[in-house]
Design an enzyme around this catalytic site. Sequence first.
Site, PDB file in Angstrom:
ATOM      1  CD  GLU A  50      47.786  34.273  36.744  1.00  0.00           C
ATOM      2  OE1 GLU A  50      46.921  34.510  35.880  1.00  0.00           O
ATOM      3  OE2 GLU A  50      47.552  33.575  37.749  1.00  0.00           O
ATOM      4  CG  ASN A  61      38.314  35.382  35.118  1.00  0.00           C
ATOM      5  OD1 ASN A  61      39.250  34.652  34.854  1.00  0.00           O
ATOM      6  ND2 ASN A  61      38.480  36.610  35.607  1.00  0.00           N
ATOM      7  CG  ASP A  63      33.578  35.650  37.694  1.00  0.00           C
ATOM      8  OD1 ASP A  63      34.175  36.088  36.679  1.00  0.00           O
ATOM      9  OD2 ASP A  63      33.953  35.907  38.848  1.00  0.00           O
ATOM     10  CB  SER A  65      35.408  39.093  36.823  1.00  0.00           C
ATOM     11  OG  SER A  65      36.072  37.852  36.927  1.00  0.00           O
ATOM     12  CG  ASP A  67      41.764  37.493  35.612  1.00  0.00           C
ATOM     13  OD1 ASP A  67      41.045  38.004  36.499  1.00  0.00           O
ATOM     14  OD2 ASP A  67      41.899  36.271  35.475  1.00  0.00           O
ATOM     15  CG  ASN A  74      38.874  39.177  39.179  1.00  0.00           C
ATOM     16  OD1 ASN A  74      37.997  39.631  39.909  1.00  0.00           O
ATOM     17  ND2 ASN A  74      38.615  38.400  38.152  1.00  0.00           N
TER      18      ASN A  74
END
Length: 138
Positions: A50, A61, A63, A65, A67, A74
């Site tokens: 990650e 991301n 959408d 959002s 991380d 998130n």
Amino acid sequence: MKIWVLLLLVAVTSAKVFDRCELVRTLKAAGMSGFKGISLADWVCLANAESRYNTQATNKNTDGSTDYGIFQINNRWWCSNGQFPSHNGCRISCSELLTDNISAAIQCAKTIVSQQGISAWVGWRNKCKNRDVSQYIV
Ligand SMILES: *[C@@H]1O[C@H](CO)[C@@H](O)[C@H](O)[C@H]1NC(C)=O
């Protein structure tokens, strides 16, 4: 001059990339080994997949959002940055997930895995699931 030295110190102390063995020790001390049946090796593999162990990692991301941190947590679901609409399941500010003290990130990861399992992490599914992850704790 003084102010630059101070700024440099702040940058150095807050941007931390964990050494793998240091992360193993930190996660172990925080009770992550076997937490919800997840091995320490899987947690370390997840963190590598990650964030490459970088506590300051942020990624946007599709959408909209974002991380945050070593476990790429998130902000739609688990933390709030005060702007993006969030369920804030871990009841924390996202900035707390970017510090060199990862105890908030660990607590939040425990909340996530308790509710959704380790499969909540795409990085774990893609790079650790059904693989020999034992080298991560050697
Ligand atoms: C890290 O933060 C936690 C609380 O968030 C605190 O209890 C702990 O002492 C801190 N550890 C260090 C090494 O500062």
